[in-house]
Design a protein around this motif. Sequence first.
Motif, PDB file in Angstrom:
ATOM      1  N   PRO A 149     -10.080  18.678  58.647  1.00  0.00           N
ATOM      2  CA  PRO A 149      -9.606  19.529  57.368  1.00  0.00           C
ATOM      3  C   PRO A 149      -8.418  20.229  57.464  1.00  0.00           C
ATOM      4  O   PRO A 149      -7.460  19.904  56.448  1.00  0.00           O
ATOM      5  CB  PRO A 149     -10.725  20.603  56.906  1.00  0.00           C
ATOM      6  CG  PRO A 149     -11.946  20.061  57.974  1.00  0.00           C
ATOM      7  CD  PRO A 149     -11.386  19.203  58.960  1.00  0.00           C
ATOM      8  N   THR A 205      -6.884  24.097  49.583  1.00  0.00           N
ATOM      9  CA  THR A 205      -7.506  25.241  49.054  1.00  0.00           C
ATOM     10  C   THR A 205      -9.008  25.354  49.350  1.00  0.00           C
ATOM     11  O   THR A 205      -9.716  24.538  49.031  1.00  0.00           O
ATOM     12  CB  THR A 205      -7.340  25.466  47.634  1.00  0.00           C
ATOM     13  OG1 THR A 205      -8.013  24.472  46.925  1.00  0.00           O
ATOM     14  CG2 THR A 205      -6.155  25.802  47.122  1.00  0.00           C
ATOM     15  N   ASP A 206      -9.293  26.615  50.251  1.00  0.00           N
ATOM     16  CA  ASP A 206     -10.691  26.521  50.852  1.00  0.00           C
ATOM     17  C   ASP A 206     -11.283  25.279  51.374  1.00  0.00           C
ATOM     18  O   ASP A 206     -12.377  24.788  50.802  1.00  0.00           O
ATOM     19  CB  ASP A 206     -11.361  27.237  49.506  1.00  0.00           C
ATOM     20  CG  ASP A 206     -12.791  27.879  49.766  1.00  0.00           C
ATOM     21  OD1 ASP A 206     -13.153  28.169  51.233  1.00  0.00           O
ATOM     22  OD2 ASP A 206     -13.820  27.660  49.376  1.00  0.00           O
ATOM     23  N   PRO A 207     -10.765  24.630  52.245  1.00  0.00           N
ATOM     24  CA  PRO A 207     -11.220  23.416  52.677  1.00  0.00           C
ATOM     25  C   PRO A 207     -12.812  23.537  53.108  1.00  0.00           C
ATOM     26  O   PRO A 207     -13.249  24.479  53.787  1.00  0.00           O
ATOM     27  CB  PRO A 207     -10.378  23.040  54.185  1.00  0.00           C
ATOM     28  CG  PRO A 207      -9.286  24.132  53.937  1.00  0.00           C
ATOM     29  CD  PRO A 207      -9.534  25.095  52.981  1.00  0.00           C
ATOM     30  N   LYS A 208     -13.552  22.651  52.634  1.00  0.00           N
ATOM     31  CA  LYS A 208     -14.839  22.689  52.893  1.00  0.00           C
ATOM     32  C   LYS A 208     -15.207  21.625  53.868  1.00  0.00           C
ATOM     33  O   LYS A 208     -14.911  20.517  53.914  1.00  0.00           O
ATOM     34  CB  LYS A 208     -15.718  22.220  51.469  1.00  0.00           C
ATOM     35  CG  LYS A 208     -15.450  23.192  50.309  1.00  0.00           C
ATOM     36  CD  LYS A 208     -16.119  22.917  49.057  1.00  0.00           C
ATOM     37  CE  LYS A 208     -15.733  23.680  47.930  1.00  0.00           C
ATOM     38  NZ  LYS A 208     -14.816  24.625  48.090  1.00  0.00           N
ATOM     39  N   THR A 241     -15.853  15.844  47.440  1.00  0.00           N
ATOM     40  CA  THR A 241     -15.605  17.362  47.055  1.00  0.00           C
ATOM     41  C   THR A 241     -14.778  17.794  48.334  1.00  0.00           C
ATOM     42  O   THR A 241     -13.715  18.511  48.361  1.00  0.00           O
ATOM     43  CB  THR A 241     -16.711  18.139  46.468  1.00  0.00           C
ATOM     44  OG1 THR A 241     -17.237  17.389  45.535  1.00  0.00           O
ATOM     45  CG2 THR A 241     -16.518  19.412  46.372  1.00  0.00           C
ATOM     46  N   GLN A 242     -15.251  17.689  49.324  1.00  0.00           N
ATOM     47  CA  GLN A 242     -14.823  18.223  50.470  1.00  0.00           C
ATOM     48  C   GLN A 242     -13.353  17.441  50.839  1.00  0.00           C
ATOM     49  O   GLN A 242     -12.583  18.146  51.278  1.00  0.00           O
ATOM     50  CB  GLN A 242     -15.707  17.886  52.032  1.00  0.00           C
ATOM     51  CG  GLN A 242     -17.117  18.486  52.029  1.00  0.00           C
ATOM     52  CD  GLN A 242     -18.059  17.886  51.190  1.00  0.00           C
ATOM     53  OE1 GLN A 242     -17.765  17.068  50.267  1.00  0.00           O
ATOM     54  NE2 GLN A 242     -19.260  17.967  51.619  1.00  0.00           N
ATOM     55  N   THR A 254      -4.766  18.636  55.363  1.00  0.00           N
ATOM     56  CA  THR A 254      -4.223  19.667  54.456  1.00  0.00           C
ATOM     57  C   THR A 254      -2.697  19.635  54.955  1.00  0.00           C
ATOM     58  O   THR A 254      -1.981  19.889  54.169  1.00  0.00           O
ATOM     59  CB  THR A 254      -4.706  21.122  54.702  1.00  0.00           C
ATOM     60  OG1 THR A 254      -6.129  21.091  54.033  1.00  0.00           O
ATOM     61  CG2 THR A 254      -3.869  22.136  54.072  1.00  0.00           C
ATOM     62  N   ASN A 282      -6.061  19.269  48.751  1.00  0.00           N
ATOM     63  CA  ASN A 282      -5.536  20.494  47.971  1.00  0.00           C
ATOM     64  C   ASN A 282      -5.170  21.619  48.737  1.00  0.00           C
ATOM     65  O   ASN A 282      -4.621  22.624  48.407  1.00  0.00           O
ATOM     66  CB  ASN A 282      -6.472  20.976  46.719  1.00  0.00           C
ATOM     67  CG  ASN A 282      -6.669  19.880  45.881  1.00  0.00           C
ATOM     68  OD1 ASN A 282      -5.724  19.044  45.344  1.00  0.00           O
ATOM     69  ND2 ASN A 282      -7.769  19.291  45.173  1.00  0.00           N
ATOM     70  N   GLU A 336     -11.239  16.326  48.825  1.00  0.00           N
ATOM     71  CA  GLU A 336     -10.367  16.748  47.822  1.00  0.00           C
ATOM     72  C   GLU A 336      -9.884  18.196  48.404  1.00  0.00           C
ATOM     73  O   GLU A 336      -8.720  18.402  47.891  1.00  0.00           O
ATOM     74  CB  GLU A 336     -10.976  16.529  46.483  1.00  0.00           C
ATOM     75  CG  GLU A 336     -11.184  15.205  46.057  1.00  0.00           C
ATOM     76  CD  GLU A 336     -10.037  14.289  45.968  1.00  0.00           C
ATOM     77  OE1 GLU A 336      -8.662  14.984  45.655  1.00  0.00           O
ATOM     78  OE2 GLU A 336     -10.039  13.119  46.537  1.00  0.00           O
ATOM     79  N   SER A 337     -10.977  19.128  48.737  1.00  0.00           N
ATOM     80  CA  SER A 337     -10.746  20.225  49.162  1.00  0.00           C
ATOM     81  C   SER A 337      -9.511  20.368  50.314  1.00  0.00           C
ATOM     82  O   SER A 337      -8.743  21.213  50.399  1.00  0.00           O
ATOM     83  CB  SER A 337     -11.707  21.498  49.490  1.00  0.00           C
ATOM     84  OG  SER A 337     -12.309  20.764  50.860  1.00  0.00           O
ATOM     85  N   TRP A 338      -9.545  19.470  51.344  1.00  0.00           N
ATOM     86  CA  TRP A 338      -8.680  19.190  52.321  1.00  0.00           C
ATOM     87  C   TRP A 338      -7.241  18.722  51.851  1.00  0.00           C
ATOM     88  O   TRP A 338      -6.385  19.544  52.167  1.00  0.00           O
ATOM     89  CB  TRP A 338      -8.904  18.079  53.168  1.00  0.00           C
ATOM     90  CG  TRP A 338     -10.490  18.348  53.878  1.00  0.00           C
ATOM     91  CD1 TRP A 338     -11.202  19.625  53.824  1.00  0.00           C
ATOM     92  CD2 TRP A 338     -10.984  17.369  54.529  1.00  0.00           C
ATOM     93  NE1 TRP A 338     -12.354  19.286  54.472  1.00  0.00           N
ATOM     94  CE2 TRP A 338     -12.488  17.790  55.003  1.00  0.00           C
ATOM     95  CE3 TRP A 338     -10.850  16.074  55.128  1.00  0.00           C
ATOM     96  CZ2 TRP A 338     -13.261  17.379  55.850  1.00  0.00           C
ATOM     97  CZ3 TRP A 338     -11.673  15.579  55.893  1.00  0.00           C
ATOM     98  CH2 TRP A 338     -12.909  16.257  56.190  1.00  0.00           C
TER      99      TRP A 338
END
Length: 136
Positions: A107, A65-68, A56-57, A111, A63, A59-61
């Motif tokens: 992250p 959007t809101d990197p976790k 999940t983290q 990105t 994408n 994928e957030s990087w």
Amino acid sequence: MGLLDGVKTVIGDLAAATERTIAEVGGRDIPMAFAKFYPGGLAGFLDRLRQDGHGTQVESWLNGTDPKPVPAAAIAQALPDRVADSLATDLSLSRERLPTALSEFLPAAVTGLSENGRLKTQPVFASTQVVDKPAS
């Protein structure tokens, strides 16, 4: 000011300089360091993080959007000792500081290297990657 105070000041100044260097670099050297030392490069490391339950983290990087964040302890666990030593040296970090720096800057680096949710093609230098040899 005593000698001990002077030593503490010098050590503090060195630590501050290291932090400034990391901030200035902003993670741009991290992908190249992974290309040199981690089997499979940055993409290989992201796969390892996914396998370790941090998909999940990652994928957030990708994408952007809101990197976790991934905790520094999880980053440390995903790095073989010899790879971590090589990365730390290449990035001019102490071995102890490496996981925290990667947790902070990876992250944004990922990105910046992603497009449409995918990591752009990254170099991989097989001749310099550190691979643990199987026990005899």
